[in-house]
Design a protein around this motif. Structure first.
Motif, mmCIF file in Angstrom:
data_model
loop_
_atom_site.group_PDB
_atom_site.id
_atom_site.type_symbol
_atom_site.label_atom_id
_atom_site.label_comp_id
_atom_site.label_asym_id
_atom_site.label_seq_id
_atom_site.Cartn_x
_atom_site.Cartn_y
_atom_site.Cartn_z
ATOM 1 N N GLY A 5 0.812 -1.204 0.000
ATOM 2 C CA GLY A 5 0.000 0.000 0.000
ATOM 3 C C GLY A 5 0.844 1.253 0.000
ATOM 4 O O GLY A 5 0.559 2.214 -0.734
ATOM 5 N N CYS A 6 1.907 1.271 0.822
ATOM 6 C CA CYS A 6 2.803 2.429 0.867
ATOM 7 C C CYS A 6 3.475 2.660 -0.485
ATOM 8 O O CYS A 6 3.590 3.800 -0.954
ATOM 9 N N THR A 7 3.923 1.587 -1.102
ATOM 10 C CA THR A 7 4.620 1.693 -2.383
ATOM 11 C C THR A 7 3.701 2.227 -3.469
ATOM 12 O O THR A 7 4.090 3.097 -4.262
ATOM 13 N N ARG A 8 2.492 1.719 -3.509
ATOM 14 C CA ARG A 8 1.543 2.201 -4.518
ATOM 15 C C ARG A 8 1.161 3.659 -4.261
ATOM 16 O O ARG A 8 1.075 4.466 -5.190
ATOM 17 N N LEU A 9 0.981 3.995 -2.985
ATOM 18 C CA LEU A 9 0.600 5.366 -2.639
ATOM 19 C C LEU A 9 1.692 6.360 -3.007
ATOM 20 O O LEU A 9 1.419 7.401 -3.609
ATOM 21 N N GLN A 10 2.949 6.050 -2.664
ATOM 22 C CA GLN A 10 4.024 6.991 -2.984
ATOM 23 C C GLN A 10 4.196 7.143 -4.487
ATOM 24 O O GLN A 10 4.547 8.220 -4.969
ATOM 25 N N SER A 11 3.913 6.081 -5.231
ATOM 26 C CA SER A 11 4.003 6.166 -6.679
ATOM 27 C C SER A 11 2.959 7.131 -7.233
ATOM 28 O O SER A 11 3.236 7.912 -8.162
ATOM 29 N N GLU A 12 1.766 7.098 -6.661
ATOM 30 C CA GLU A 12 0.706 7.996 -7.118
ATOM 31 C C GLU A 12 0.979 9.436 -6.688
ATOM 32 O O GLU A 12 0.715 10.381 -7.431
ATOM 33 N N VAL A 13 1.528 9.610 -5.489
ATOM 34 C CA VAL A 13 1.869 10.960 -5.032
ATOM 35 C C VAL A 13 2.967 11.557 -5.908
ATOM 36 O O VAL A 13 2.946 12.748 -6.240
ATOM 37 N N ARG A 14 3.928 10.718 -6.327
ATOM 38 C CA ARG A 14 5.038 11.184 -7.182
ATOM 39 C C ARG A 14 4.739 10.960 -8.667
ATOM 40 O O ARG A 14 5.667 10.810 -9.471
ATOM 41 N N ASP A 15 3.485 10.966 -9.026
ATOM 42 C CA ASP A 15 3.083 10.781 -10.417
ATOM 43 C C ASP A 15 3.973 11.619 -11.349
ATOM 44 O O ASP A 15 4.151 12.820 -11.136
ATOM 45 N N PRO A 16 4.554 10.987 -12.374
ATOM 46 C CA PRO A 16 5.442 11.717 -13.292
ATOM 47 C C PRO A 16 4.788 12.927 -13.951
ATOM 48 O O PRO A 16 5.479 13.840 -14.400
ATOM 49 N N HIS A 17 3.465 12.935 -13.995
ATOM 50 C CA HIS A 17 2.757 14.054 -14.606
ATOM 51 C C HIS A 17 2.233 15.042 -13.565
ATOM 52 O O HIS A 17 1.535 15.992 -13.921
ATOM 53 N N GLY A 18 2.574 14.805 -12.293
ATOM 54 C CA GLY A 18 2.072 15.656 -11.221
ATOM 55 C C GLY A 18 3.117 16.634 -10.706
ATOM 56 O O GLY A 18 4.279 16.609 -11.120
ATOM 57 N N PRO A 19 2.733 17.482 -9.750
ATOM 58 C CA PRO A 19 3.624 18.531 -9.243
ATOM 59 C C PRO A 19 4.697 18.037 -8.281
ATOM 60 O O PRO A 19 5.577 18.813 -7.901
#
Length: 207
Positions: free
Chosen positions: A96-110
């Motif tokens: 869950g942590c790994t998936r969440l951090q990936s979404e927070v650090r989305d390559p298209h995000g800020p």
């Protein structure tokens, strides 16, 4: 407007957060009381202050679409000799942590950024202290165990005094109630902090 140093993390809730923070201080880690006990999602990151609205909007969107998940801590690990860190291991919830951090650090995000090392969720309990103190932390917490339901995460800012203060909590879209969030740290008293969720805390944000 200048720059700010931000971090995004999952707080380790009470009573575990304060217990581990006091133990970290007792091992001789001078930074312990300025870093609420946490699992890092985004490490310390310097950004232009005018990017904050976009970052906050992005975090709201990520949290709204995420579901609660169980976290369980068990035993200790270390990154030595590569990095002077002893940590409590995440026995359940790493996915869950790994998936969440990936979404927070989305390559298209800020908050897109490269990491110095592959992501490895953990709870730091000693950082940059003597080898003897590191060994003590490793053995003292070898049988440590804790568990809770993670229901969200938080955005933190590091002040000029080195202390990490919570700017806002981001609760997940749905999920069961969990134990209370860590209390008594500078992060819980930051001016302008908003939101409320049970398990929102460098490195960690920072290590």
């Amino acid at each position: 407007m200048g720059t700010v140093t931000l971090g995004v993390s999952i707080a380790v809730p009470e009573p575990y957060g304060s217990q581990l923070q006091e133990l970290r201080a007792g091992f001789g880690d001078a930074a312990a009381h300025g870093i609420p006990t946490h699992v890092t999602l985004v490490p310390p990151t310097e950004v232009e202050a005018d990017r904050l609205p976009a970052i906050r909007a992005h975090l709201v969107e990520v949290a709204a679409a995420f579901r609660s998940f169980r976290m369980r801590l068990a035993g200790t690990g270390t990154f030595r000799p590569l990095s002077p860190v002893v940590f409590v291991k995440i026995a359940e919830g790493a996915t869950g942590c790994t998936r969440l951090q990936s979404e927070v650090r989305d390559p298209h995000g800020p908050l897109d950024r490269e990491l110095a090392f592959p992501y490895h969720p953990h709870v730091t309990v000693a950082h940059g202290i003597s080898d003897e103190a590191m060994d003590l932390a490793f053995t003292t917490l070898a049988d440590y165990a804790a568990e809770w339901i993670c229901e969200g995460f938080a955005l933190y800012e590091q002040g000029s005094d080195g202390v990490w203060r919570k700017l806002r909590e981001y609760p997940f879209g749905s999920g069961p109630a969990c134990v209370p969030a860590q209390a008594g740290s500078p992060a819980d008293h930051a001016t302008g902090a908003t939101g409320a969720t049970g398990a929102a805390g460098a490195t960690a944000a920072p290590s």
